[in-house]
Design a protein around this motif. Structure first.
Motif, PDB file in Angstrom:
ATOM      1  N   ARG A  47      -6.047 -23.427 -13.532  1.00 18.37           N
ATOM      2  CA  ARG A  47      -6.150 -23.984 -12.186  1.00 18.37           C
ATOM      3  C   ARG A  47      -5.900 -22.853 -11.198  1.00 18.37           C
ATOM      4  N   PRO A  48      -6.871 -22.620 -10.302  1.00 18.33           N
ATOM      5  CA  PRO A  48      -6.724 -21.494  -9.380  1.00 18.33           C
ATOM      6  C   PRO A  48      -5.409 -21.563  -8.613  1.00 18.33           C
ATOM      7  N   ASN A  49      -4.854 -20.410  -8.333  1.00 16.26           N
ATOM      8  CA  ASN A  49      -3.590 -20.322  -7.609  1.00 16.26           C
ATOM      9  C   ASN A  49      -3.874 -20.060  -6.130  1.00 16.26           C
ATOM     10  N   ALA A  50      -3.636 -21.071  -5.324  1.00 14.36           N
ATOM     11  CA  ALA A  50      -3.929 -20.950  -3.901  1.00 14.36           C
ATOM     12  C   ALA A  50      -3.034 -19.915  -3.226  1.00 14.36           C
ATOM     13  N   VAL A  51      -1.880 -19.617  -3.848  1.00  9.90           N
ATOM     14  CA  VAL A  51      -0.975 -18.631  -3.263  1.00  9.90           C
ATOM     15  C   VAL A  51      -1.586 -17.230  -3.356  1.00  9.90           C
ATOM     16  N   GLY A  52      -2.084 -16.882  -4.541  1.00  6.96           N
ATOM     17  CA  GLY A  52      -2.739 -15.594  -4.702  1.00  6.96           C
ATOM     18  C   GLY A  52      -3.944 -15.466  -3.781  1.00  6.96           C
ATOM     19  N   ARG A  53      -4.697 -16.574  -3.736  1.00 12.56           N
ATOM     20  CA  ARG A  53      -5.881 -16.571  -2.886  1.00 12.56           C
ATOM     21  C   ARG A  53      -5.491 -16.379  -1.413  1.00 12.56           C
ATOM     22  N   SER A  54      -4.420 -17.068  -1.009  1.00 13.38           N
ATOM     23  CA  SER A  54      -3.991 -16.969   0.383  1.00 13.38           C
ATOM     24  C   SER A  54      -3.592 -15.544   0.732  1.00 13.38           C
ATOM     25  N   LEU A  55      -2.908 -14.907  -0.198  1.00 11.76           N
ATOM     26  CA  LEU A  55      -2.462 -13.544   0.072  1.00 11.76           C
ATOM     27  C   LEU A  55      -3.641 -12.590   0.224  1.00 11.76           C
ATOM     28  N   SER A  56      -4.587 -12.730  -0.681  1.00  5.75           N
ATOM     29  CA  SER A  56      -5.686 -11.766  -0.635  1.00  5.75           C
ATOM     30  C   SER A  56      -6.675 -12.055   0.498  1.00  5.75           C
ATOM     31  N   THR A  57      -6.824 -13.304   0.865  1.00  6.67           N
ATOM     32  CA  THR A  57      -7.784 -13.620   1.938  1.00  6.67           C
ATOM     33  C   THR A  57      -7.144 -13.701   3.323  1.00  6.67           C
ATOM     34  N   SER A  58      -5.813 -13.764   3.368  1.00  7.19           N
ATOM     35  CA  SER A  58      -5.079 -13.986   4.628  1.00  7.19           C
ATOM     36  C   SER A  58      -5.402 -15.332   5.258  1.00  7.19           C
ATOM     37  N   HIS A  59      -5.809 -16.281   4.420  1.00  7.96           N
ATOM     38  CA  HIS A  59      -6.016 -17.650   4.909  1.00  7.96           C
ATOM     39  C   HIS A  59      -5.421 -18.617   3.892  1.00  7.96           C
ATOM     40  N   THR A  60      -4.643 -19.593   4.384  1.00  8.14           N
ATOM     41  CA  THR A  60      -4.012 -20.536   3.458  1.00  8.14           C
ATOM     42  C   THR A  60      -4.804 -21.826   3.290  1.00  8.14           C
ATOM     43  N   LYS A  61      -5.798 -22.034   4.149  1.00  4.04           N
ATOM     44  CA  LYS A  61      -6.521 -23.315   4.158  1.00  4.04           C
ATOM     45  C   LYS A  61      -5.544 -24.483   4.280  1.00  4.04           C
ATOM     46  N   SER A  62      -4.579 -24.277   5.125  1.00  2.00           N
ATOM     47  CA  SER A  62      -3.656 -25.371   5.425  1.00  2.00           C
ATOM     48  C   SER A  62      -3.439 -25.431   6.933  1.00  2.00           C
ATOM     49  N   LEU A  63      -3.159 -26.626   7.408  1.00  2.59           N
ATOM     50  CA  LEU A  63      -2.868 -26.846   8.822  1.00  2.59           C
ATOM     51  C   LEU A  63      -1.463 -27.397   8.945  1.00  2.59           C
ATOM     52  N   GLY A  64      -0.747 -26.917   9.920  1.00  3.95           N
ATOM     53  CA  GLY A  64       0.565 -27.481  10.187  1.00  3.95           C
ATOM     54  C   GLY A  64       0.433 -28.687  11.102  1.00  3.95           C
ATOM     55  N   VAL A  65       1.179 -29.719  10.820  1.00  3.69           N
ATOM     56  CA  VAL A  65       1.185 -30.918  11.653  1.00  3.69           C
ATOM     57  C   VAL A  65       2.616 -31.174  12.086  1.00  3.69           C
ATOM     58  N   VAL A  66       2.845 -31.225  13.380  1.00  6.06           N
ATOM     59  CA  VAL A  66       4.178 -31.464  13.925  1.00  6.06           C
ATOM     60  C   VAL A  66       4.102 -32.648  14.869  1.00  6.06           C
ATOM     61  N   ILE A  67       4.795 -33.703  14.521  1.00  8.24           N
ATOM     62  CA  ILE A  67       4.818 -34.887  15.394  1.00  8.24           C
ATOM     63  C   ILE A  67       6.255 -35.353  15.598  1.00  8.24           C
ATOM     64  N   PRO A  68       6.474 -36.111  16.663  1.00 11.95           N
ATOM     65  CA  PRO A  68       7.849 -36.549  16.941  1.00 11.95           C
ATOM     66  C   PRO A  68       8.415 -37.411  15.809  1.00 11.95           C
ATOM     67  N   SER A  69       7.634 -38.361  15.351  1.00 10.54           N
ATOM     68  CA  SER A  69       8.176 -39.326  14.412  1.00 10.54           C
ATOM     69  C   SER A  69       7.045 -40.072  13.725  1.00 10.54           C
ATOM     70  N   LEU A  70       7.288 -40.489  12.511  1.00 13.24           N
ATOM     71  CA  LEU A  70       6.319 -41.361  11.827  1.00 13.24           C
ATOM     72  C   LEU A  70       6.650 -42.829  12.044  1.00 13.24           C
TER      73      LEU A  70
END
Lengths: 348, 348
Positions: A47-70
């Motif tokens: 299973r590909p390791n997204a961490v290695g990929r993130s390091l080499s590409t400088s992209h994590t393919k993730s978005l941060g979501v910050v909200i007050p409350s659920l």
DNA sequence: TTTAACAATGTAAACGTTTACATTCTGAGA
DNA sequence: TCTCAGAATGTAAACGTTTACATTGTTAAA
């Protein structure tokens, strides 16, 4: 330790680059080579390791979501929309909530920056005074606000025109003959949206020559709504005949409290909410409310952020349409009671 | 491109390892050295890269969270609890929802495994038949279920005893003189919890010598509750005098629908819910419901998963206490109406 | 003054993947 | 058959950080 691309390469008798090309579909491969790589992957359970990929590409393919409350479904609905749009583009969400606390906002953003999320979608207490946004801008990380009023800071946001919505609420209630209006709101310091709604509501009422509405700022969580309403509605001859609530949870709470102190909604008092959360259409009375397209807003914010990340223009402010959804909780202004002080006044 | 540890080392005139030791507080540093590193970090606006750290340590300090939906506050509350406990230990949440779909569950887990989350907290449709859990076990990644019945699969879960809760609901209603009981539930195939609640409820009623309850399985989202209730309550002499709903949103919806078809809650029909979502205490009538400690469950699941990740024992099943919260939506059984077919029967 | 032990810091390889550049292979055309 | 161009694949360094092991510095005791 799970298998890595090195193990797959060794098993398939090819180079690391060949396996990488196979996994990512970049570059041509002979069918026989592809088959050998595929078999090795299956045999090893690679299973590909997204961490290695993130390091080499400088992209994590993730978005941060910050909200007050659920705890407020308006945020949950938006996060659902964000999740859908992100998933469609192969992005994951890294999530945190701030409980309406500015220091928490800064800490949340700080941490997400450490994780190198590609961009962020967030709701802050006040877009005008947001150290968390200062941090993002200093770091050069793209973001889009959700629900926040972009105001004079011109920070990119997907929102609705809360001032206009407040005005429209006032117009609606005045058109029904309500002349004594009130507003029940959550904390203004925690929500620039609530402020904008109040501002629009008040401005319209005053512009129409009516007295400014009574505004109650309540802590919804601490269940002080009923006490506040008893005081507000004590004198039926001067009490508001309609209440505008800054969000639906509050509106629902207000309806329950009004009924508990003996007032019928909408016969005795009309109640109008904001957000359009689903449960509002299942209650009795169903909620008259300003519906914001939360799921669409979440999707829109995500799409424009992803477009930016994929080389498009910077996120901009987008004002989506709201609509006033007529339910059963608003009716014509109650006619004054023929008797003197109301029965409510006599209740201990 | 943001500054890296190399830049800081160069600026401070030390090695990479020294900067790493400073950042992480591992190993001793002369005060003068620490001060130079600190100054360099401040000057460069350096922020550690969690991606590099994750690769070298093989730990991401993140947890995957997979839940069916954020539309039900019971999940939102749990995620709030998870978030609190995770944050306290310096962990981030990677989040996705599955909309009660098994294929989505597999895809979600697959993706989170690619991101190398350290562990997962998840709710699946059925803990007994969950390919997503098979995948996790095959990958050797620790996880804890939330809300799911662990049943005979003995998969680790933080949950309550839904069967016992169902029984207790039945006891409560029977004790109030209700003899004709009904249940309104969401889809059983999407929720092993709903099944367990029905099983307990039914078993207790039958054991007490009463007829098995009428069970309505409804699609809450498609708003067919009212139609279903009209049919169920058509004949007041045989209709249930109390309804047990498999979750609070459904209960709230059922109350609204009953009132809309002319029945008073609890005078004509009692309604009892499950979950204990906050809004239930603000309605009129307030909701009688089984309260599960969602936030605590989220925190407990997180704590035991983190304990496992930090060298402790594997997660185990933990049954937390629920409590029956008496509200206003349940009352004594309605006395039979003195007339024949009810007014309801005549409504078109 | 010298020596030895410990403190403090440096070196360099590894973690998993990507990809620019290099090399080898293959097939078509002369 | 040979040559050349393009296809296919390999090589190796880089991405940022950690850390085992090595080296240097410092201080106290003999």
């Amino acid at each position: 330790m799970p298998s890595t691309i090195k193990d797959v390469a060794a098993r398939a008798g090819v180079s690391l680059a060949t396996v990488s090309r196979y996994i990512n579909g970049t570059g041509k491969l002979r069918p026989a080579t592809a088959e050998r790589v595929n078999a090795a992957i299956a045999e090893l359970g690679f299973r590909p390791n997204a961490v290695g990929r993130s390091l080499s590409t400088s992209h994590t393919k993730s978005l941060g979501v910050v909200i007050p409350s659920l705890s407020n479904p308006v945020f949950s609905d938006a996060v659902s929309g964000i999740n859908e749009a992100a998933r469609a583009e192969g992005y994951r969400l890294m999530f945190t909530s701030t409980e309406y606390n500015r220091a928490e906002e800064v800490e949340a953003v700080s941490s997400l920056l450490e994780y190198r999320v590609d961009g962020l979608i967030l709701t802050v207490a006040d877009a005008e005074e947001a150290p968390a946004l200062d941090l993002l801008e200093a770091a050069g990380v793209p973001y889009t606000l959700l629900y926040n009023q972009s105001g004079r800071s011109a920070r990119p946001a997907v929102t609705i025109d809360n001032v206009a919505a407040g005005r429209e609420v006032a117009q609606h209630l005045l058109a029904l003959g309500h002349q004594r209006l009130g507003m029940v709101s959550g904390s203004f310091s925690a929500s620039d949206r609530a402020m904008a709604r109040r501002d629009g509501f008040t401005a319209e009422i005053v512009a129409r020559g009516f007295p400014a509405p009574r505004v109650l700022e309540v802590d919804f969580v601490n269940s002080e709504v009923e006490e506040a309403l008893v005081l507000l509605m004590r004198d039926r001859d001067t009490a508001p005949t309609a209440l505008f609530c800054s969000n639906d949870l509050l509106a629902i709470s207000v309806i329950g409290a009004l009924e508990r102190i003996g007032l019928n909604v909408p016969e005795d008092v009309s109640v109008l909410g904001f957000d359009g959360i689903a449960i509002g259409t299942h209650l009795h009375p169903t909620l008259t409310t300003v519906v914001q397209p939360s799921r669409d807003m979440g999707q829109t914010a995500t799409r424009q952020l992803l477009a930016c990340l994929q080389g498009g223009s910077d996120p901009d402010t987008m004002i989506l349409p709201y609509r006033l959804q007529i339910g059963e909780s608003v009716g014509p202004a109650a006619k004054p009671s023929p008797t003197g002080p109301s029965e409510l006044n006599q209740t201990k």
